[in-house]
Write a protein that holds these residues in place. Structure first.
Motif, short mmCIF file in Angstrom:
data_model
loop_
_atom_site.label_atom_id
_atom_site.label_comp_id
_atom_site.label_asym_id
_atom_site.label_seq_id
_atom_site.Cartn_x
_atom_site.Cartn_y
_atom_site.Cartn_z
N SER A 60 -25.00 13.74 -76.72
CA SER A 60 -23.89 13.04 -75.77
C SER A 60 -22.89 12.19 -76.50
CB SER A 60 -24.67 12.15 -74.96
OG SER A 60 -23.72 11.51 -73.99
N ALA A 61 -23.26 11.62 -77.50
CA ALA A 61 -22.35 10.79 -78.52
C ALA A 61 -21.38 11.78 -79.17
CB ALA A 61 -23.03 9.91 -79.27
N ARG A 62 -21.91 12.83 -79.48
CA ARG A 62 -20.85 13.43 -80.23
C ARG A 62 -20.01 14.43 -79.22
NH1 ARG A 62 -24.59 15.88 -83.22
NH2 ARG A 62 -25.34 17.44 -81.80
N GLU A 66 -15.81 13.80 -79.41
CA GLU A 66 -15.08 14.91 -79.54
C GLU A 66 -14.01 14.96 -78.35
OE1 GLU A 66 -17.53 18.38 -79.09
OE2 GLU A 66 -18.14 18.17 -81.34
N THR A 67 -14.56 14.48 -77.06
CA THR A 67 -13.67 14.16 -75.93
C THR A 67 -12.77 13.16 -76.35
OG1 THR A 67 -15.44 14.96 -74.49
CG2 THR A 67 -13.74 13.58 -73.43
N LEU A 68 -13.07 11.99 -76.92
CA LEU A 68 -11.95 10.85 -77.33
C LEU A 68 -11.16 11.30 -78.17
CD1 LEU A 68 -11.49 7.91 -76.82
CD2 LEU A 68 -12.84 7.37 -78.73
N ALA A 69 -11.49 12.41 -79.15
CA ALA A 69 -10.64 12.62 -80.07
C ALA A 69 -9.58 13.48 -79.18
CB ALA A 69 -11.33 13.22 -81.25
N ASP A 70 -9.96 14.45 -78.40
CA ASP A 70 -9.07 15.16 -77.60
C ASP A 70 -8.05 14.37 -76.79
OD1 ASP A 70 -10.20 17.55 -78.64
OD2 ASP A 70 -11.41 17.96 -76.97
N GLN A 71 -8.64 13.41 -76.09
CA GLN A 71 -7.71 12.65 -75.43
C GLN A 71 -6.75 11.86 -76.18
OE1 GLN A 71 -10.59 9.95 -73.60
NE2 GLN A 71 -10.94 11.56 -71.64
N ARG A 72 -7.09 11.58 -77.17
CA ARG A 72 -5.91 10.75 -78.21
C ARG A 72 -4.95 11.76 -78.63
NH1 ARG A 72 -10.35 7.21 -81.73
NH2 ARG A 72 -10.46 5.63 -80.56
N ARG A 73 -5.52 12.94 -79.06
CA ARG A 73 -4.49 14.04 -79.40
C ARG A 73 -3.62 14.48 -78.43
NH1 ARG A 73 -4.83 18.96 -78.26
NH2 ARG A 73 -6.89 18.86 -77.70
N GLU A 74 -4.21 14.63 -77.09
CA GLU A 74 -3.16 14.86 -76.10
C GLU A 74 -2.41 13.93 -75.73
OE1 GLU A 74 -6.01 15.87 -72.77
OE2 GLU A 74 -6.60 17.80 -73.73
N ALA A 75 -2.92 12.45 -75.82
CA ALA A 75 -2.00 11.37 -75.55
C ALA A 75 -0.72 11.16 -76.53
CB ALA A 75 -2.91 9.94 -75.65
N THR A 76 -0.95 11.61 -77.90
CA THR A 76 -0.16 11.81 -78.75
C THR A 76 0.81 12.62 -78.76
OG1 THR A 76 -1.67 10.73 -80.43
CG2 THR A 76 0.30 12.08 -81.28
N GLU A 77 0.33 14.02 -78.26
CA GLU A 77 1.22 15.17 -78.01
C GLU A 77 1.94 14.80 -76.66
OE1 GLU A 77 -1.19 18.40 -77.46
OE2 GLU A 77 -1.73 18.62 -79.55
N ARG A 78 1.50 14.08 -75.82
CA ARG A 78 2.39 13.72 -74.70
C ARG A 78 3.45 12.65 -74.88
NH1 ARG A 78 -1.54 13.03 -71.37
NH2 ARG A 78 -1.81 10.61 -71.82
N ARG A 79 3.07 11.70 -75.70
CA ARG A 79 3.96 10.60 -76.27
C ARG A 79 5.20 11.24 -76.88
NH1 ARG A 79 0.14 7.18 -76.77
NH2 ARG A 79 -0.37 7.76 -78.89
N ALA A 80 4.75 12.56 -77.72
CA ALA A 80 5.74 13.09 -78.60
C ALA A 80 6.82 13.75 -77.58
CB ALA A 80 5.21 13.82 -79.66
#
Length: 176
Positions: A60-62, A66-80
């Protein structure tokens, strides 16, 4: 009744009581052993469940990481993407002014610097915007006329700094 028999009878009663107490103690010991086995089995089951729970917590922690990393990546892509969408851009168009006079208008929010035409010029052009820069909401006047039997072009393909691919601009028909 003979008194000599009383101690024997007393011994018999005491031994009978002792036998009953011994039987009860044995039964109690058997129950205690059974309960101890059940308790040990329950402890083993508890350890197994604790291991499973620990493994599930790790998974569950893993997944959460991974979900948090995906959310951060998506947020970065959305900001860009938002920054790119809001970036100041040049938007050029050609308008006919009069006779052989035309204007290149920048209707965008950013400048068009170092403008070049990628088409061959089988026409006469004066004050052509080759290498010129046009600020946002500004224009550049130039002259263009057909030559060598070729009319003025119907489309001009222009490039400028930051615009790698040529942009085709419709040349409107001459008015009068």
């Amino acid at each position: 009744m003979d008194m000599g028999d009383v101690p024997a009878w007393a011994a018999l009663v005491v031994s009978a009581i002792a036998a009953v107490a011994s039987i009860k103690a044995v039964n109690h010991a058997k129950d205690s052993v059974t309960q101890s086995k059940r308790s040990a089995d329950a402890a083993d089951a508890s350890v197994t469940e604790a291991r499973r729970s620990g493994d599930a917590a790790e998974r569950s922690a893993r997944v959460a990481e991974e979900t948090l990393a995906d959310q951060r990546r998506e947020a970065t892509e959305r900001r860009a993407a938002e920054e790119e969408a809001n970036r100041a851009r040049a938007k050029l168009r050609i308008a006919h002014l009069k006779g052989a006079t035309w204007i290149l208008v920048n209707e965008g929010t950013g400048p068009a610097n170092n403008i070049v035409c990628v088409d061959e010029k089988p026409y006469i052009a004066r004050n052509w915007p080759e290498g010129v820069s046009i600020s946002a909401n500004d224009a550049h006047e130039f002259m263009m006329a057909g030559a060598a039997g070729a009319p003025t072009p119907s489309v001009l393909r222009l490039k400028w700094d930051g615009q790698e691919e040529p942009v085709p601009l419709l040349v409107p028909p001459r008015i009068g």
